[in-house]
Design a protein around this motif. Structure first.
Motif, PDB file in Angstrom:
ATOM      1  N   GLU A 160       4.570  39.598 -33.762  1.00 11.94           N
ATOM      2  CA  GLU A 160       4.155  39.307 -32.391  1.00 11.94           C
ATOM      3  C   GLU A 160       5.370  39.496 -31.498  1.00 11.94           C
ATOM      4  O   GLU A 160       6.425  38.947 -31.781  1.00 11.94           O
ATOM      5  CB  GLU A 160       3.642  37.865 -32.236  1.00 11.94           C
ATOM      6  CG  GLU A 160       2.324  37.570 -32.926  1.00 11.94           C
ATOM      7  CD  GLU A 160       2.496  37.194 -34.378  1.00 11.94           C
ATOM      8  OE1 GLU A 160       1.544  37.377 -35.156  1.00 11.94           O
ATOM      9  OE2 GLU A 160       3.595  36.732 -34.742  1.00 11.94           O
ATOM     10  N   PHE A 161       5.233  40.265 -30.429  1.00  8.06           N
ATOM     11  CA  PHE A 161       6.376  40.461 -29.523  1.00  8.06           C
ATOM     12  C   PHE A 161       5.880  40.984 -28.178  1.00  8.06           C
ATOM     13  O   PHE A 161       4.707  41.317 -28.001  1.00  8.06           O
ATOM     14  CB  PHE A 161       7.404  41.427 -30.136  1.00  8.06           C
ATOM     15  CG  PHE A 161       6.915  42.844 -30.315  1.00  8.06           C
ATOM     16  CD1 PHE A 161       7.082  43.779 -29.317  1.00  8.06           C
ATOM     17  CD2 PHE A 161       6.310  43.238 -31.492  1.00  8.06           C
ATOM     18  CE1 PHE A 161       6.639  45.095 -29.471  1.00  8.06           C
ATOM     19  CE2 PHE A 161       5.866  44.539 -31.668  1.00  8.06           C
ATOM     20  CZ  PHE A 161       6.032  45.471 -30.651  1.00  8.06           C
ATOM     21  N   GLY A 162       6.829  41.076 -27.218  1.00  7.51           N
ATOM     22  CA  GLY A 162       6.529  41.650 -25.912  1.00  7.51           C
ATOM     23  C   GLY A 162       5.639  40.772 -25.052  1.00  7.51           C
ATOM     24  O   GLY A 162       4.756  41.280 -24.350  1.00  7.51           O
ATOM     25  N   ALA A 163       5.869  39.460 -25.058  1.00  9.68           N
ATOM     26  CA  ALA A 163       5.001  38.533 -24.318  1.00  9.68           C
ATOM     27  C   ALA A 163       5.284  38.571 -22.818  1.00  9.68           C
ATOM     28  O   ALA A 163       6.436  38.494 -22.395  1.00  9.68           O
ATOM     29  CB  ALA A 163       5.185  37.113 -24.843  1.00  9.68           C
ATOM     30  N   ASN A 387      21.878  36.735 -35.273  1.00  9.82           N
ATOM     31  CA  ASN A 387      22.450  37.794 -36.100  1.00  9.82           C
ATOM     32  C   ASN A 387      21.425  38.852 -36.495  1.00  9.82           C
ATOM     33  O   ASN A 387      21.754  39.791 -37.215  1.00  9.82           O
ATOM     34  CB  ASN A 387      23.103  37.199 -37.359  1.00  9.82           C
ATOM     35  CG  ASN A 387      22.118  36.445 -38.237  1.00  9.82           C
ATOM     36  OD1 ASN A 387      21.007  36.135 -37.817  1.00  9.82           O
ATOM     37  ND2 ASN A 387      22.525  36.147 -39.454  1.00  9.82           N
ATOM     38  N   LEU A 388      20.195  38.713 -35.990  1.00 10.32           N
ATOM     39  CA  LEU A 388      19.155  39.722 -36.228  1.00 10.32           C
ATOM     40  C   LEU A 388      18.638  40.233 -34.883  1.00 10.32           C
ATOM     41  O   LEU A 388      19.299  40.094 -33.865  1.00 10.32           O
ATOM     42  CB  LEU A 388      18.051  39.134 -37.107  1.00 10.32           C
ATOM     43  CG  LEU A 388      18.499  38.760 -38.539  1.00 10.32           C
ATOM     44  CD1 LEU A 388      17.369  38.096 -39.311  1.00 10.32           C
ATOM     45  CD2 LEU A 388      19.001  39.977 -39.304  1.00 10.32           C
ATOM     46  N   ASP A 389      17.455  40.835 -34.847  1.00  7.19           N
ATOM     47  CA  ASP A 389      16.949  41.465 -33.617  1.00  7.19           C
ATOM     48  C   ASP A 389      16.462  40.431 -32.605  1.00  7.19           C
ATOM     49  O   ASP A 389      15.661  39.539 -32.941  1.00  7.19           O
ATOM     50  CB  ASP A 389      15.787  42.410 -33.946  1.00  7.19           C
ATOM     51  CG  ASP A 389      16.251  43.704 -34.580  1.00  7.19           C
ATOM     52  OD1 ASP A 389      17.375  44.134 -34.269  1.00  7.19           O
ATOM     53  OD2 ASP A 389      15.491  44.289 -35.364  1.00  7.19           O
ATOM     54  N   ASP A 390      16.897  40.587 -31.353  1.00  7.32           N
ATOM     55  CA  ASP A 390      16.458  39.754 -30.228  1.00  7.32           C
ATOM     56  C   ASP A 390      16.130  40.694 -29.081  1.00  7.32           C
ATOM     57  O   ASP A 390      16.997  41.472 -28.656  1.00  7.32           O
ATOM     58  CB  ASP A 390      17.554  38.762 -29.841  1.00  7.32           C
ATOM     59  CG  ASP A 390      18.030  37.970 -31.048  1.00  7.32           C
ATOM     60  OD1 ASP A 390      17.250  37.170 -31.575  1.00  7.32           O
ATOM     61  OD2 ASP A 390      19.179  38.200 -31.479  1.00  7.32           O
ATOM     62  N   PHE A 391      14.914  40.632 -28.552  1.00  9.48           N
ATOM     63  CA  PHE A 391      14.452  41.681 -27.639  1.00  9.48           C
ATOM     64  C   PHE A 391      13.244  41.209 -26.834  1.00  9.48           C
ATOM     65  O   PHE A 391      12.803  40.063 -26.967  1.00  9.48           O
ATOM     66  CB  PHE A 391      14.110  42.943 -28.446  1.00  9.48           C
ATOM     67  CG  PHE A 391      13.030  42.737 -29.491  1.00  9.48           C
ATOM     68  CD1 PHE A 391      11.730  43.135 -29.245  1.00  9.48           C
ATOM     69  CD2 PHE A 391      13.326  42.151 -30.712  1.00  9.48           C
ATOM     70  CE1 PHE A 391      10.730  42.942 -30.199  1.00  9.48           C
ATOM     71  CE2 PHE A 391      12.347  41.954 -31.676  1.00  9.48           C
ATOM     72  CZ  PHE A 391      11.045  42.345 -31.407  1.00  9.48           C
ATOM     73  N   SER A 392      12.729  42.104 -25.998  1.00  5.77           N
ATOM     74  CA  SER A 392      11.557  41.813 -25.151  1.00  5.77           C
ATOM     75  C   SER A 392      11.761  40.549 -24.327  1.00  5.77           C
ATOM     76  O   SER A 392      10.911  39.660 -24.279  1.00  5.77           O
ATOM     77  CB  SER A 392      10.278  41.703 -25.998  1.00  5.77           C
ATOM     78  OG  SER A 392       9.878  42.961 -26.453  1.00  5.77           O
ATOM     79  N   PHE A 393      12.896  40.494 -23.640  1.00  4.78           N
ATOM     80  CA  PHE A 393      13.274  39.345 -22.816  1.00  4.78           C
ATOM     81  C   PHE A 393      12.669  39.482 -21.423  1.00  4.78           C
ATOM     82  O   PHE A 393      12.668  40.563 -20.833  1.00  4.78           O
ATOM     83  CB  PHE A 393      14.798  39.316 -22.717  1.00  4.78           C
ATOM     84  CG  PHE A 393      15.369  38.271 -21.800  1.00  4.78           C
ATOM     85  CD1 PHE A 393      15.882  37.094 -22.311  1.00  4.78           C
ATOM     86  CD2 PHE A 393      15.432  38.473 -20.422  1.00  4.78           C
ATOM     87  CE1 PHE A 393      16.444  36.141 -21.478  1.00  4.78           C
ATOM     88  CE2 PHE A 393      15.984  37.522 -19.586  1.00  4.78           C
ATOM     89  CZ  PHE A 393      16.488  36.354 -20.107  1.00  4.78           C
TER      90      PHE A 393
END
Length: 444
Positions: A160-163, A387-393
């Motif tokens: 789930e991403f891009g909220a 330390n992993l992926d963080d995105f769609s802020f």
């Protein structure tokens, strides 16, 4: 003597058959790898690496794990690759190795690998800039906790991403919790294809809430993700695989690249679904974001002229028509990945990057926009970045609240949606640290 000759002949024939079988397996694994069917190439390369530790086998197995985000297993094979073939090794393998080391919190070793990556660069200033960036990141870290974050209860073991908020709903990309027998799977990571789904905002922290398709008229058998809406709610931009009339299209290499589509809300239905004019079957265009005045569309792409893997671009919108896209240049973009842009109401550009120095994989960075000039990006800090992926802020500058996505440890699945509140300003100064504790002296 005759029996010995027969035995030697049998051994020779079987050895040829064994070599031929191994060559066939190697060719099959390579075909899967070249098609980016990494979940399938892993199975074959794991068998091959037990018998043949060639540079190609180790490289492709390491990369297959890397691109499916199994960074700990990737680390093992990158280490093996560097130990055995480092003399003429492409420097990018040191970069990927550094990312896997950050995934296991081995930051000193990661910086050593990154330094080797920059030492092998043609640009003599790269090492100097790298050491400056280490100092900047140390100062960001010294600020301490800048955000309160919360993993939403609606997350599942899948992605789930891009909220984004749309009216009274949260719209995001997700996959089916229990795929059906005939649901297609994406052979990159073996998950089913993404769809745009939504859930009422009042239910986002209810574990028993169910997300539904955002708009069935936008649903296809391909990936749909990363929606953004105009302020009046009547236009949507979103990412989808190259398609025409709902059918997937591929280029000469049988790849269906990502494109940005636009649709209009008419009588409660999303209609006039159109591919933007700068899309192409030969490269990806993805992750749309609108400027506050809606006159500029930001996006990520690997189109010709890109500095790295993916760059951030912008295109001016004039009365519904799109100008020629322009690359944001070397201040924002690096020779690695820049994706997932977001333009805030206070003239800041947020985006994710693994090319700017961060805590590992994709981190969120921010750049100030002043008269179409962009300041040097700064890592937004902890604990939003990991330390992993963080995105769609994205953030509401009035409430200082927003959403981002991450595949960090402690989540519920692959990529999860997190809600956050910014609680401390991003003030980066040399040697400035916030110390919490009780001060004592010899007399007390």
């Amino acid at each position: 003597m005759k029996n010995m000759k027969k035995l030697l002949l049998i051994i020779f024939v079987f050895s040829i058959q064994f070599v031929n079988a191994q060559d066939l397996e190697l060719a099959r694994a390579k075909r899967f790898f070249d098609k980016t069917f990494y979940s399938e190439s892993i199975v074959l390369y794991e068998k091959l690496v037990q018998k043949k530790r060639s540079q190609e086998v180790i490289k492709n197995l390491a990369d297959s794990y890397f691109y499916t985000n199994d960074l700990i297993k990737a680390q093992r094979y990158y280490r093996l690759l560097i130990q055995n073939y480092n003399k003429d090794l492409d420097r990018n393998y040191y970069f990927r190795y550094s990312q896997t080391l950050k995934a296991s919190n081995s930051y000193e070793d990661a910086n050593a690998a990154l330094k080797e990556y920059y030492l092998r660069s043609a640009n003599a200033n790269d090492v100097v800039n790298f050491e400056k960036d280490i100092k900047t990141l140390e100062n960001v870290t010294a600020i301490g906790k800048r955000f309160d974050i919360k993993n939403l209860l609606i997350n599942t073991p899948n992605s789930e991403f891009g909220a984004v908020q749309y009216n009274d709903n949260l719209v995001f990309a997700g996959v089916k919790l229990k795929p059906g027998l005939f649901d297609k799977k994406f052979k990159w990571d073996n998950e089913t294809y993404l769809n745009l789904v939504s859930i009422p905002l009042k239910n986002i922290n209810s574990a028993d809430s169910t997300a539904h398709y955002f708009a069935k008229e936008l649903k296809t058998g391909m990936h749909e993700s990363n929606a953004v809406f105009t302020k009046d709610g009547k236009t949507i931009y979103f990412t989808r695989n190259n398609s025409k009339k709902g059918s997937k299209k591929t280029n000469d290499h049988k790849i269906s690249n990502l494109q940005i589509f636009k649709a209009d809300l008419v009588d409660g239905k999303w209609t006039n679904v159109t591919s933007l004019p700068f899309n192409s079957p030969n490269y990806s265009v993805e992750h749309p974001a609108l400027s506050p005045d809606e006159k500029v569309l930001y996006f990520a792409s690997d189109m010709p002229g890109t500095l790295g893997s993916f760059d951030i671009y912008y295109v001016n919108i004039n009365k519904g028509a799109f100008d020629t896209p322009k690359n944001l240049g070397t201040i924002i973009n690096t020779e690695k990945r820049e994706q997932f842009p977001f333009a805030s109401a206070d003239n800041k550009l947020y985006f994710s990057s693994d090319g700017h120095l961060g805590y590992g994989s994709l981190d969120v960075f921010v750049s100030e926009i002043n008269r179409n000039e962009y300041s040097k990006p700064i890592n937004v800090g902890l604990p939003l970045n990991s330390n992993l992926d963080d995105f769609s802020f994205n953030i509401d500058v009035n409430t200082k609240e927003g959403y981002f996505s991450s595949n960090r440890e402690g989540g519920k699945g692959s990529d999860d949606i997190y809600q956050f509140k910014e609680i401390k300003d991003l003030i980066v100064e040399d040697c400035k640290q916030f110390i919490v504790g009780t001060i004592t002296d010899i007399d007390t």
